[in-house]
Design a protein around this motif. Structure first.
Motif, PDB file in Angstrom:
ATOM      1  N   PHE A   1       0.833  -1.205   0.000  1.00 49.22           N
ATOM      2  CA  PHE A   1       0.000   0.000   0.000  1.00 49.22           C
ATOM      3  C   PHE A   1       0.861   1.247   0.000  1.00 49.22           C
ATOM      4  O   PHE A   1       1.939   1.271   0.583  1.00 49.22           O
ATOM      5  N   ILE A   2       0.369   2.322  -0.587  1.00 48.70           N
ATOM      6  CA  ILE A   2       1.102   3.583  -0.637  1.00 48.70           C
ATOM      7  C   ILE A   2       0.957   4.375   0.656  1.00 48.70           C
ATOM      8  O   ILE A   2       1.822   5.161   1.009  1.00 48.70           O
ATOM      9  N   ILE A   3      -0.121   4.146   1.377  1.00 53.02           N
ATOM     10  CA  ILE A   3      -0.383   4.925   2.589  1.00 53.02           C
ATOM     11  C   ILE A   3      -0.874   3.980   3.671  1.00 53.02           C
ATOM     12  O   ILE A   3      -1.434   2.933   3.385  1.00 53.02           O
ATOM     13  N   PHE A   4      -0.650   4.369   4.901  1.00 55.41           N
ATOM     14  CA  PHE A   4      -1.061   3.572   6.054  1.00 55.41           C
ATOM     15  C   PHE A   4      -2.575   3.433   6.097  1.00 55.41           C
ATOM     16  O   PHE A   4      -3.307   4.146   5.429  1.00 55.41           O
ATOM     17  N   GLY A   5      -3.035   2.525   6.928  1.00 50.52           N
ATOM     18  CA  GLY A   5      -4.459   2.261   7.055  1.00 50.52           C
ATOM     19  C   GLY A   5      -5.172   3.224   7.974  1.00 50.52           C
ATOM     20  O   GLY A   5      -4.603   4.215   8.456  1.00 50.52           O
ATOM     21  N   SER A   6      -6.404   2.916   8.261  1.00 49.42           N
ATOM     22  CA  SER A   6      -7.261   3.801   9.056  1.00 49.42           C
ATOM     23  C   SER A   6      -6.723   4.029  10.460  1.00 49.42           C
ATOM     24  O   SER A   6      -6.848   5.135  10.994  1.00 49.42           O
ATOM     25  N   SER A   7      -6.132   3.009  11.061  1.00 51.45           N
ATOM     26  CA  SER A   7      -5.587   3.194  12.415  1.00 51.45           C
ATOM     27  C   SER A   7      -4.464   4.226  12.394  1.00 51.45           C
ATOM     28  O   SER A   7      -4.399   5.112  13.248  1.00 51.45           O
ATOM     29  N   GLY A   8      -3.584   4.139  11.408  1.00 52.03           N
ATOM     30  CA  GLY A   8      -2.517   5.122  11.272  1.00 52.03           C
ATOM     31  C   GLY A   8      -3.050   6.488  10.890  1.00 52.03           C
ATOM     32  O   GLY A   8      -2.548   7.516  11.349  1.00 52.03           O
ATOM     33  N   ALA A   9      -4.070   6.498  10.046  1.00 47.96           N
ATOM     34  CA  ALA A   9      -4.672   7.763   9.624  1.00 47.96           C
ATOM     35  C   ALA A   9      -5.258   8.516  10.808  1.00 47.96           C
ATOM     36  O   ALA A   9      -5.177   9.747  10.878  1.00 47.96           O
ATOM     37  N   LEU A  10      -5.833   7.788  11.740  1.00 38.66           N
ATOM     38  CA  LEU A  10      -6.375   8.430  12.939  1.00 38.66           C
ATOM     39  C   LEU A  10      -5.264   9.088  13.752  1.00 38.66           C
ATOM     40  O   LEU A  10      -5.398  10.234  14.192  1.00 38.66           O
ATOM     41  N   VAL A  11      -4.150   8.380  13.926  1.00 34.78           N
ATOM     42  CA  VAL A  11      -3.005   8.938  14.655  1.00 34.78           C
ATOM     43  C   VAL A  11      -2.493  10.191  13.948  1.00 34.78           C
ATOM     44  O   VAL A  11      -2.275  11.233  14.579  1.00 34.78           O
ATOM     45  N   VAL A  12      -2.305  10.108  12.639  1.00 38.76           N
ATOM     46  CA  VAL A  12      -1.796  11.234  11.867  1.00 38.76           C
ATOM     47  C   VAL A  12      -2.759  12.421  11.927  1.00 38.76           C
ATOM     48  O   VAL A  12      -2.344  13.563  12.094  1.00 38.76           O
ATOM     49  N   THR A  13      -4.029  12.159  11.806  1.00 35.45           N
ATOM     50  CA  THR A  13      -5.022  13.228  11.817  1.00 35.45           C
ATOM     51  C   THR A  13      -5.017  13.975  13.148  1.00 35.45           C
ATOM     52  O   THR A  13      -5.057  15.210  13.174  1.00 35.45           O
ATOM     53  N   VAL A  14      -4.946  13.249  14.248  1.00 34.96           N
ATOM     54  CA  VAL A  14      -4.920  13.904  15.559  1.00 34.96           C
ATOM     55  C   VAL A  14      -3.643  14.725  15.726  1.00 34.96           C
ATOM     56  O   VAL A  14      -3.685  15.886  16.136  1.00 34.96           O
ATOM     57  N   LEU A  15      -2.498  14.140  15.393  1.00 35.88           N
ATOM     58  CA  LEU A  15      -1.229  14.858  15.565  1.00 35.88           C
ATOM     59  C   LEU A  15      -1.132  16.090  14.669  1.00 35.88           C
ATOM     60  O   LEU A  15      -0.742  17.167  15.130  1.00 35.88           O
ATOM     61  N   THR A  16      -1.494  15.951  13.402  1.00 36.03           N
ATOM     62  CA  THR A  16      -1.419  17.108  12.509  1.00 36.03           C
ATOM     63  C   THR A  16      -2.513  18.124  12.834  1.00 36.03           C
ATOM     64  O   THR A  16      -2.319  19.322  12.641  1.00 36.03           O
ATOM     65  N   GLY A  17      -3.639  17.655  13.334  1.00 32.87           N
ATOM     66  CA  GLY A  17      -4.692  18.579  13.761  1.00 32.87           C
ATOM     67  C   GLY A  17      -4.238  19.449  14.922  1.00 32.87           C
ATOM     68  O   GLY A  17      -4.505  20.648  14.947  1.00 32.87           O
ATOM     69  N   LEU A  18      -3.539  18.838  15.874  1.00 31.96           N
ATOM     70  CA  LEU A  18      -2.989  19.616  16.981  1.00 31.96           C
ATOM     71  C   LEU A  18      -1.945  20.603  16.469  1.00 31.96           C
ATOM     72  O   LEU A  18      -1.895  21.754  16.912  1.00 31.96           O
ATOM     73  N   GLY A  19      -1.131  20.151  15.525  1.00 27.60           N
ATOM     74  CA  GLY A  19      -0.139  21.046  14.937  1.00 27.60           C
ATOM     75  C   GLY A  19      -0.778  22.178  14.163  1.00 27.60           C
ATOM     76  O   GLY A  19      -0.353  23.333  14.264  1.00 27.60           O
ATOM     77  N   MET A  20      -1.808  21.877  13.400  1.00 25.95           N
ATOM     78  CA  MET A  20      -2.498  22.912  12.634  1.00 25.95           C
ATOM     79  C   MET A  20      -3.149  23.919  13.573  1.00 25.95           C
ATOM     80  O   MET A  20      -3.140  25.116  13.302  1.00 25.95           O
ATOM     81  N   ARG A  21      -3.667  23.417  14.671  1.00 26.85           N
ATOM     82  CA  ARG A  21      -4.256  24.334  15.661  1.00 26.85           C
ATOM     83  C   ARG A  21      -3.208  25.326  16.146  1.00 26.85           C
ATOM     84  O   ARG A  21      -3.464  26.513  16.265  1.00 26.85           O
ATOM     85  N   TRP A  22      -2.019  24.820  16.411  1.00 25.57           N
ATOM     86  CA  TRP A  22      -0.927  25.693  16.856  1.00 25.57           C
ATOM     87  C   TRP A  22      -0.588  26.708  15.774  1.00 25.57           C
ATOM     88  O   TRP A  22      -0.458  27.887  16.052  1.00 25.57           O
ATOM     89  N   PHE A  23      -0.476  26.260  14.525  1.00 28.42           N
ATOM     90  CA  PHE A  23      -0.110  27.162  13.439  1.00 28.42           C
ATOM     91  C   PHE A  23      -1.165  28.215  13.177  1.00 28.42           C
ATOM     92  O   PHE A  23      -0.845  29.362  12.931  1.00 28.42           O
TER      93      PHE A  23
END
Length: 186
Positions: free
Chosen positions: A143-165
């Motif tokens: 697969f080119i991209i991680f699955g839903s479990s990884g997507a959830l982790v990425v979404t939360v982490l980048t969401g927190l980062g985007m909030r900061w930005f």
């Protein structure tokens, strides 16, 4: 911002599915680049749908797709498109860094902020693959991209980062003065 960012999660499984249907398994840099382009477009669109209310334009989609194209191909070169846990995490770090750098050109005004965003996306994507590698049963499918479990982790982490930005940093320090995102903060 974090709650509004959560639907961007959908870009990862949709993009991964579309890439798998169009390209099949990632077997090398060529298939990784094409699959990355397709997945990157879906991820970019999902994120843009949230960021457009902040003034982001369609360059977000294009830059995300280009970052994923370059990052996916580079990761395939570095890992030989292997699917062991170490290779998957490295794939996430490399592809995430490429996407982060591409997005930072639109998001960050200062070099320090751009490096911070790029590092955050890289680390988040590496953790996304680590999470998926411990959950998914057929990582060897290429697969080119991680699955839903990884997507959830990425979404939360980048969401927190985007909030900061977007909420903590001042627009003059976060986005170029002429960008649509900066204009939305004025």
């Amino acid at each position: 911002m974090i709650v509004r960012w959560l639907p961007t999660f959908l870009g990862f499984p949709v993009g991964g599915w579309l890439a798998a249907q169009a390209v099949g398994s990632v077997r090398g840099p060529g298939t990784a680049a094409l699959a990355g382009l397709i997945a990157g477009l879906a991820i970019g669109v999902a994120q843009w749908l949230v960021l457009r209310s902040r003034g982001a334009d369609l360059r977000w989609v294009i830059y995300t797709a280009l970052g994923m194209t370059v990052g996916g191909a580079a990761a395939a070169v570095l890992t030989g498109a292997d699917t062991d846990v170490k290779s998957l995490v490295l794939t996430g770090l490399v592809a995430g860094a490429a996407v982060g750098v591409a997005q930072a050109t639109l998001l960050a005004r200062s070099l320090r902020a751009g490096i911070a965003w790029s590092a955050l996306v890289s680390i988040a994507w590496g953790l996304g693959w680590l999470t998926t590698a411990n959950v998914i049963v057929d990582a060897e499918s290429g697969f080119i991209i991680f699955g839903s479990s990884g997507a959830l982790v990425v979404t939360v982490l980048t969401g927190l980062g985007m909030r900061w930005f977007l909420a903590v940093e001042t627009p003059a320090k976060v986005v170029p003065a002429t960008s649509p995102v900066a204009e939305a903060h004025r």
